[in-house]
Design a protein around this motif. Structure first.
Motif, mmCIF file in Angstrom:
data_model
loop_
_atom_site.group_PDB
_atom_site.id
_atom_site.type_symbol
_atom_site.label_atom_id
_atom_site.label_comp_id
_atom_site.label_asym_id
_atom_site.label_seq_id
_atom_site.Cartn_x
_atom_site.Cartn_y
_atom_site.Cartn_z
ATOM 1 N N VAL A 165 0.854 -1.188 0.000
ATOM 2 C CA VAL A 165 0.000 0.000 0.000
ATOM 3 C C VAL A 165 0.892 1.239 0.000
ATOM 4 N N GLY A 166 0.710 2.071 -1.008
ATOM 5 C CA GLY A 166 1.466 3.313 -1.104
ATOM 6 C C GLY A 166 0.538 4.452 -1.450
ATOM 7 N N SER A 167 1.106 5.563 -1.873
ATOM 8 C CA SER A 167 0.286 6.700 -2.246
ATOM 9 C C SER A 167 0.860 7.359 -3.492
ATOM 10 N N LEU A 168 -0.023 7.942 -4.268
ATOM 11 C CA LEU A 168 0.347 8.699 -5.455
ATOM 12 C C LEU A 168 -0.146 10.132 -5.289
ATOM 13 N N TRP A 169 0.625 11.061 -5.837
ATOM 14 C CA TRP A 169 0.267 12.474 -5.772
ATOM 15 C C TRP A 169 0.101 13.010 -7.178
ATOM 16 N N SER A 170 -0.957 13.796 -7.386
ATOM 17 C CA SER A 170 -1.220 14.394 -8.694
ATOM 18 C C SER A 170 -1.283 15.907 -8.562
ATOM 19 N N PRO A 171 -0.564 16.630 -9.444
ATOM 20 C CA PRO A 171 -0.608 18.091 -9.368
ATOM 21 C C PRO A 171 -1.888 18.696 -9.918
ATOM 22 N N GLY A 172 -2.593 17.935 -10.764
ATOM 23 C CA GLY A 172 -3.783 18.441 -11.437
ATOM 24 C C GLY A 172 -3.987 17.671 -12.733
ATOM 25 N N TYR A 173 -4.641 18.292 -13.696
ATOM 26 C CA TYR A 173 -4.903 17.573 -14.945
ATOM 27 C C TYR A 173 -4.669 18.487 -16.144
ATOM 28 N N PHE A 174 -4.153 17.871 -17.204
ATOM 29 C CA PHE A 174 -4.002 18.540 -18.483
ATOM 30 C C PHE A 174 -5.277 18.347 -19.297
ATOM 31 N N ARG A 175 -5.576 19.311 -20.164
ATOM 32 C CA ARG A 175 -6.696 19.160 -21.075
ATOM 33 C C ARG A 175 -6.314 19.753 -22.430
ATOM 34 N N ALA A 176 -6.879 19.158 -23.476
ATOM 35 C CA ALA A 176 -6.630 19.643 -24.836
ATOM 36 C C ALA A 176 -7.725 19.103 -25.739
ATOM 37 N N ASP A 177 -7.899 19.744 -26.899
ATOM 38 C CA ASP A 177 -8.895 19.306 -27.872
ATOM 39 C C ASP A 177 -8.250 18.367 -28.887
ATOM 40 N N LEU A 178 -8.867 17.204 -29.050
ATOM 41 C CA LEU A 178 -8.394 16.183 -29.976
ATOM 42 C C LEU A 178 -9.298 16.179 -31.189
ATOM 43 N N ALA A 179 -8.718 16.433 -32.358
ATOM 44 C CA ALA A 179 -9.500 16.481 -33.592
ATOM 45 C C ALA A 179 -8.739 15.751 -34.692
ATOM 46 N N ALA A 180 -9.435 15.479 -35.789
ATOM 47 C CA ALA A 180 -8.787 14.819 -36.927
ATOM 48 C C ALA A 180 -7.614 15.666 -37.400
ATOM 49 N N GLY A 181 -6.450 15.048 -37.506
ATOM 50 C CA GLY A 181 -5.272 15.778 -37.949
ATOM 51 C C GLY A 181 -4.634 16.648 -36.896
ATOM 52 N N ALA A 182 -5.146 16.615 -35.659
ATOM 53 C CA ALA A 182 -4.601 17.436 -34.569
ATOM 54 C C ALA A 182 -4.404 16.545 -33.339
ATOM 55 N N PRO A 183 -3.320 15.768 -33.312
ATOM 56 C CA PRO A 183 -3.080 14.868 -32.183
ATOM 57 C C PRO A 183 -2.725 15.633 -30.915
ATOM 58 N N VAL A 184 -2.772 14.918 -29.796
ATOM 59 C CA VAL A 184 -2.393 15.457 -28.499
ATOM 60 C C VAL A 184 -1.287 14.569 -27.931
ATOM 61 N N THR A 185 -0.202 15.176 -27.452
ATOM 62 C CA THR A 185 0.913 14.420 -26.871
ATOM 63 C C THR A 185 1.294 15.008 -25.522
ATOM 64 N N LEU A 186 1.354 14.140 -24.516
ATOM 65 C CA LEU A 186 1.894 14.517 -23.222
ATOM 66 C C LEU A 186 3.330 14.016 -23.159
ATOM 67 N N VAL A 187 4.256 14.911 -22.850
ATOM 68 C CA VAL A 187 5.673 14.584 -22.750
ATOM 69 C C VAL A 187 6.086 14.664 -21.290
ATOM 70 N N ALA A 188 6.777 13.631 -20.804
ATOM 71 C CA ALA A 188 7.332 13.635 -19.459
ATOM 72 C C ALA A 188 8.803 13.257 -19.557
ATOM 73 N N SER A 189 9.676 13.998 -18.858
ATOM 74 C CA SER A 189 11.109 13.782 -19.030
ATOM 75 C C SER A 189 11.881 14.312 -17.831
ATOM 76 N N THR A 190 13.071 13.746 -17.625
ATOM 77 C CA THR A 190 14.018 14.312 -16.669
ATOM 78 C C THR A 190 15.164 15.007 -17.397
ATOM 79 N N GLU A 191 15.100 15.067 -18.726
ATOM 80 C CA GLU A 191 16.156 15.700 -19.509
ATOM 81 C C GLU A 191 16.014 17.226 -19.466
#
Length: 252
Positions: A165-191
């Motif tokens: 049993v552990g815990s997870l923390w969330s800062p909030g939520y991202f939102r975006a409009d997904l349409a034909a020809g308009a993808p949505v990408t979430l990028v996560a990195s330590t770089e």
């Protein structure tokens, strides 16, 4: 090796305002389920990379996950394949900064902090731990700060007799409009940001596909059939540059 981005809660709002979930339903702590079976229609590997297809309310959505070669970076990309758009996509990342082999109830000992400069978001748990950088590519993209902490039960750890049993923390939520020809990408990195932004999501996907094609070409007859090609791509995942050797090379 560190665990950082643990979970992504995925919600879609269709053009008719109907709200549906691709995985856990508004519950970070859920049963560790990855998909809602009533929406998932296909899972496949394409050049060794995972692709999901979901269908709901006359809409088809594709999800791809790509970890960039030689980087601590992941791209999660969504595309609207069929149906009326735009579709409002909401993504809530949940975090737990801890060593990979540590117990799931390990605490970083410090509170998370979030900073934002334009569309660059950084999450820190103190100077002794890596910084997680987040960016969203998509139409009308934004981050809503809505911090939550949720308890999580890990079934496999419980079966094995470990702390479960552990815990997870969330800062909030991202939102975006997904349409034909308009993808949505979430990028996560330590770089560093200059590395994160060196390639667009489409550019990064194209570069990785080209790299994998070269691997199969170099393997020759060993990759002539489907099984051989899968083994070549699977073996590639085990080739790493240990951090100590990378430091030695930099000093040299």
């Amino acid at each position: 090796r560190m665990v950082m981005l643990n979970h992504l809660l995925e919600r879609v709002r269709l053009a008719d305002r109907q709200v549906l979930w691709l995985g856990d339903e508004d519950e970070i702590s859920g049963p560790n389920a990855a998909d809602r079976t009533e929406h998932l229609r296909e899972f496949r590997l394409e050049d060794g990379l995972p692709v999901w297809t979901y269908r709901m309310g006359g809409v088809a959505i594709e999800k791809r996950v790509l970890m960039l070669h030689g980087q601590n970076t992941v791209h999660v990309t969504y595309r609207l394949l069929e149906g009326p758009g735009p579709v409002r996509l909401s993504l809530r990342p949940s975090l737990h900064f801890r060593p990979y082999e540590s117990a799931v109830n390990t605490s970083p000992g410090q509170a998370f902090t979030v900073s934002a400069v334009q569309q660059r978001y950084e999450v820190s748990a103190g100077p002794d731990l890596p910084m997680l950088r987040l960016a969203l590519h998509g139409e009308r993209g934004a981050l809503t700060l809505d911090a939550r902490t949720s308890g999580v039960s890990y079934r496999m750890e419980k079966i094995r007799g470990y702390e479960s049993v552990g815990s997870l923390w969330s800062p909030g939520y991202f939102r975006a409009d997904l349409a034909a020809g308009a993808p949505v990408t979430l990028v996560a990195s330590t770089e560093p940001w200059e590395v994160v932004e060196a390639l667009t999501p489409d550019g990064a996907a194209a570069a990785e596909q080209e790299r994998r094609a070269r691997l199969l070409e170099r393997a020759g007859s060993a990759a002539a059939d489907r099984l051989g090609a899968e083994l070549v791509l699977a073996a590639d995942q085990f080739i790493i540059t240990p951090a100590g050797r990378a430091d030695e090379a930099a000093r040299a």
